[in-house]
Design an enzyme around this catalytic site. Structure first.
Site, PDB file in Angstrom:
ATOM      1  N   LYS A   1     -18.163 -27.109 -14.634  1.00  0.00           N
ATOM      2  CA  LYS A   1     -18.104 -28.279 -15.735  1.00  0.00           C
ATOM      3  C   LYS A   1     -19.735 -28.800 -15.977  1.00  0.00           C
ATOM      4  O   LYS A   1     -19.972 -29.092 -16.942  1.00  0.00           O
ATOM      5  CB  LYS A   1     -17.207 -29.279 -14.865  1.00  0.00           C
ATOM      6  CG  LYS A   1     -17.467 -30.893 -14.932  1.00  0.00           C
ATOM      7  CD  LYS A   1     -16.927 -31.737 -14.295  1.00  0.00           C
ATOM      8  CE  LYS A   1     -17.435 -32.300 -13.222  1.00  0.00           C
ATOM      9  NZ  LYS A   1     -18.625 -33.323 -13.397  1.00  0.00           N
ATOM     10  N   ASN A   2     -20.333 -28.591 -14.867  1.00  0.00           N
ATOM     11  CA  ASN A   2     -21.652 -29.256 -15.028  1.00  0.00           C
ATOM     12  C   ASN A   2     -22.689 -28.349 -15.756  1.00  0.00           C
ATOM     13  O   ASN A   2     -23.635 -28.984 -16.279  1.00  0.00           O
ATOM     14  CB  ASN A   2     -22.097 -29.619 -13.725  1.00  0.00           C
ATOM     15  CG  ASN A   2     -21.458 -30.780 -13.270  1.00  0.00           C
ATOM     16  OD1 ASN A   2     -20.693 -31.468 -13.936  1.00  0.00           O
ATOM     17  ND2 ASN A   2     -21.591 -31.201 -11.898  1.00  0.00           N
TER      18      ASN A   2
ATOM     19  N   CYS B   1     -18.770 -41.137 -11.807  1.00  0.00           N
ATOM     20  CA  CYS B   1     -18.436 -41.717 -10.710  1.00  0.00           C
ATOM     21  C   CYS B   1     -19.318 -42.676 -10.192  1.00  0.00           C
ATOM     22  O   CYS B   1     -20.502 -42.643 -10.439  1.00  0.00           O
ATOM     23  CB  CYS B   1     -18.307 -40.448  -9.711  1.00  0.00           C
ATOM     24  SG  CYS B   1     -16.868 -39.430  -9.880  1.00  0.00           S
TER      25      CYS B   1
ATOM     26  N   ASP C   1     -22.941 -32.567  -3.815  1.00  0.00           N
ATOM     27  CA  ASP C   1     -21.365 -32.661  -4.218  1.00  0.00           C
ATOM     28  C   ASP C   1     -20.572 -31.610  -3.142  1.00  0.00           C
ATOM     29  O   ASP C   1     -19.585 -31.911  -3.277  1.00  0.00           O
ATOM     30  CB  ASP C   1     -21.395 -31.920  -5.578  1.00  0.00           C
ATOM     31  CG  ASP C   1     -22.033 -32.681  -6.642  1.00  0.00           C
ATOM     32  OD1 ASP C   1     -21.978 -34.094  -6.798  1.00  0.00           O
ATOM     33  OD2 ASP C   1     -22.537 -31.783  -7.491  1.00  0.00           O
TER      34      ASP C   1
HETATM   35  N1  EPU Z   1     -31.656 -41.040 -11.059  1.00  0.00           N
HETATM   36  C1  EPU Z   1     -32.400 -42.018 -11.187  1.00  0.00           C
HETATM   37  N2  EPU Z   1     -32.773 -42.327 -12.604  1.00  0.00           N
HETATM   38  C2  EPU Z   1     -32.412 -41.592 -13.524  1.00  0.00           C
HETATM   39  C3  EPU Z   1     -31.610 -40.351 -13.296  1.00  0.00           C
HETATM   40  C4  EPU Z   1     -31.296 -40.285 -11.895  1.00  0.00           C
HETATM   41  O1  EPU Z   1     -32.971 -42.818 -10.358  1.00  0.00           O
HETATM   42  O2  EPU Z   1     -32.937 -41.733 -14.806  1.00  0.00           O
HETATM   43  C5  EPU Z   1     -31.433 -40.815  -9.680  1.00  0.00           C
HETATM   44  C6  EPU Z   1     -29.715 -41.074  -9.508  1.00  0.00           C
HETATM   45  O3  EPU Z   1     -29.400 -42.358  -9.163  1.00  0.00           O
HETATM   46  C7  EPU Z   1     -29.226 -40.310  -8.377  1.00  0.00           C
HETATM   47  C8  EPU Z   1     -30.334 -39.181  -8.421  1.00  0.00           C
HETATM   48  O4  EPU Z   1     -31.492 -39.313  -9.195  1.00  0.00           O
HETATM   49  O5  EPU Z   1     -29.518 -41.010  -7.035  1.00  0.00           O
HETATM   50  C9  EPU Z   1     -29.553 -37.770  -8.838  1.00  0.00           C
HETATM   51  O6  EPU Z   1     -29.259 -37.893 -10.271  1.00  0.00           O
HETATM   52  P1  EPU Z   1     -29.169 -36.733 -11.219  1.00  0.00           P
HETATM   53  O7  EPU Z   1     -29.687 -37.577 -12.585  1.00  0.00           O
HETATM   54  O8  EPU Z   1     -29.698 -35.642 -10.557  1.00  0.00           O
HETATM   55  O9  EPU Z   1     -27.726 -36.516 -11.511  1.00  0.00           O
HETATM   56  P2  EPU Z   1     -26.654 -36.455 -12.666  1.00  0.00           P
HETATM   57  O10 EPU Z   1     -27.230 -35.927 -13.673  1.00  0.00           O
HETATM   58  O11 EPU Z   1     -26.330 -37.905 -13.065  1.00  0.00           O
HETATM   59  C10 EPU Z   1     -25.534 -34.300 -12.029  1.00  0.00           C
HETATM   60  C11 EPU Z   1     -23.980 -33.773 -11.671  1.00  0.00           C
HETATM   61  C12 EPU Z   1     -23.374 -34.623 -10.470  1.00  0.00           C
HETATM   62  C13 EPU Z   1     -24.291 -34.159  -9.314  1.00  0.00           C
HETATM   63  C14 EPU Z   1     -25.758 -34.606  -9.524  1.00  0.00           C
HETATM   64  C15 EPU Z   1     -26.788 -34.188  -8.461  1.00  0.00           C
HETATM   65  C16 EPU Z   1     -23.283 -33.464 -14.150  1.00  0.00           C
HETATM   66  C17 EPU Z   1     -22.408 -33.933 -15.327  1.00  0.00           C
HETATM   67  N3  EPU Z   1     -23.274 -34.411 -13.009  1.00  0.00           N
HETATM   68  O12 EPU Z   1     -25.332 -35.748 -12.210  1.00  0.00           O
HETATM   69  O13 EPU Z   1     -22.166 -34.158 -10.446  1.00  0.00           O
HETATM   70  O14 EPU Z   1     -23.705 -34.977  -8.288  1.00  0.00           O
HETATM   71  O15 EPU Z   1     -26.407 -33.929 -10.851  1.00  0.00           O
HETATM   72  O16 EPU Z   1     -26.550 -32.698  -8.101  1.00  0.00           O
HETATM   73  O17 EPU Z   1     -24.033 -32.594 -14.178  1.00  0.00           O
HETATM   74  C18 EPU Z   1     -19.927 -34.259  -9.917  1.00  0.00           C
HETATM   75  O18 EPU Z   1     -19.611 -33.092 -10.591  1.00  0.00           O
HETATM   76  O19 EPU Z   1     -18.770 -34.654  -9.344  1.00  0.00           O
HETATM   77  C19 EPU Z   1     -21.320 -34.821  -9.990  1.00  0.00           C
HETATM   78  C20 EPU Z   1     -21.240 -36.085  -9.630  1.00  0.00           C
END
Ligand code: EPU
Length: 418
Positions: free
Chosen positions: A25-26, A119, A306
């Protein structure tokens, strides 16, 4: 839509299972965002029919793109994109919608896009996205539940991410490819799905050089790719492996690259799970007794946030105290309160869970709060006596094609309540 699962645990009929894992998915979500950059159609293989992907497809269609499901591939055509607005009602359903802010603003000069959903795992700010875009000459402001963005003199840039955010790395990479000249991104995320996006873009002709956590990108080149097969979903694979470990069933993951799960597999090995590799398959078998463990989540290749909820379920089958510390999100232990209702002996101390696994779980009503936590509770039902009612399972269909079949493979009877 399925609202509840009523799950009755039982003994697996087959103590030796084989499974093929669908696409990640990601990986697919950022690749769908990157199709904005392509001047022709692309076929994506290994795409599961799950709601996060369906919701991203709805966004592409709302912008004027065409997306067609075929038997074994998804065909995406973004050559006629005309929209620069995405309503909050669409973006609140899928976090990856934010990846379209940069590309649409570069293409159209401005965009109005609803704030991203996903989420509720903590604050989930978007400052790294917004500050990164600003360095490329894209000004963004929040208005109610929307992001209003405007290009104010686009230019290539050198940007250091303050944290290796998965989404921000993908967003800034895709955006930089539309801006002529050399850009640098430092402290990028190295999650396998980020590397899969880079692979997709390079096969499309993008000039991207990666050295550790640094990307050198030459933007402005024409890209083109006919087809791509995404990597398998490591979190879905980890769900299957967890079910096998807690029910002490043998499992063969077919054609699955072990490097995608290096964090999880190395911990499993350490606690006593037998893991063998045969050609491209991974073979899991599990003795009755496993050792307690200590894990701390972090950016890949550290332990995946995750997968940590699944480790909590594994800990419930291990005598002694296991420790899980969560350092990526502020609020990823909501499932632990539910797990306690099943009888798990868990202490929650801010960022750390202590789980004493020497207790039998007993089925009751538990509530899903996010995708992986809900899946973990479903897995816990496999080792809970009697019937578990899992409420709010809508989260699961965002990421799993047929989670009920997974549970049934391990002996459960699952009734879906609509
Ligand atoms: N963060 C910031 N500022 C930002 C972006 C992120 O502070 O501008 C912080 C977030 O608040 C969090 C941390 O950095 O505490 C990690 O966030 P990240 O941006 O890496 O996560 P994401 O891109 O929103 C993706 C996956 C998530 C997975 C995370 C970490 C997708 C669509 N989602 O989210 O997957 O947990 O990376 O590996 O790729 C899931 O599939 O269930 C899921 C939640």
């Amino acid at each position: 839509m399925v609202k509840e699962y009523i799950i009755e645990s039982g003994n697996p009929k087959n103590k030796y299972l084989k499974v093929s894992i669908p696409g990640a998915k990601n990986s697919i979500l950022p690749i769908l965002a990157a199709t904005m950059l392509l001047p022709s159609k692309v076929k994506l293989f290994n795409v599961p029919k799950i709601n996060d992907i369906n919701n991203m497809i709805k966004i592409i269609i709302s912008l004027g793109g065409t997306v067609v499901w075929n038997d074994d591939f998804l065909e995406v055509d973004c050559t006629a994109i005309i929209g620069q607005k995405i309503s909050f009602s669409l973006t609140e359903k899928v976090r990856s919608s934010i990846l379209l802010v940069g590309p649409l603003t570069v293409i159209f000069g401005k965009s109005i896009i609803g704030l991203p959903g996903g989420c509720r795992l903590g604050l989930r700010p978007i400052d790294i996205h917004v500050n990164g875009l600003r360095s490329f000459g894209i000004k963004t402001s929040k208005e109610n539940n929307k992001l209003v963005s405007q290009s104010t003199g686009l230019k290539p840039a050198s940007y250091n991410l303050k944290f290796p955010s998965v989404g921000a790395t993908e967003h800034l990479l895709i955006t930089s490819l539309l801006i002529k000249g050399e850009s640098i991104l430092n402290n990028i995320a190295l999650e396998p799905e980020v590397l899969d996006l880079i692979n997709f873009l390079k096969l499309a002709g993008a000039d991207i050089l990666r050295s550790q956590r640094r990307l050198k990108i030459e933007g402005g080149n024409k890209l083109s790719i006919n087809q791509y097969r995404v990597i398998p979903d490591r979190i879905v694979a980890a769900s299957w492996i967890t079910a096998a470990v807690i029910t002490r069933t043998n499992l063969q993951l077919l054609d699955f690259p072990k490097k995608l799960l290096c964090d999880f597999l190395s911990v499993l090995k350490l606690i006593g799970v037998d893991i063998e590799y045969s050609e491209n398959d991974i073979l899991i078998s599990c003795p009755d007794k496993l050792s307690p463990f200590n894990i701390t989540t972090g950016p890949f290749p550290e332990f995946s946030t995750d997968i940590q909820p699944f480790m909590a379920i594994i800990a419930c089958t291990i005598k002694g105290i296991s420790r899980i510390s969560e350092l990526v999100y502020e609020n990823r232990f909501q499932y632990a309160e539910e797990l306690k209702k099943l009888g798990a002996d868990i202490q929650i101390n801010e960022k750390t869970l202590y789980i004493n696994g020497d207790r039998r779980l007993v089925g009751c009503t538990v509530i899903g709060k996010d995708i992986r936590g809900t899946a973990a509770l479903g897995l816990a039902s496999l080792i809970s006596d009697g019937e578990t009612k899992l409420v709010d399972v809508g989260f699961i269909s965002r990421a799993y094609e047929d989670f009920d079949k997974l549970l049934e493979s391990f002996g459960a009877k699952v009734k879906s309540v609509i």
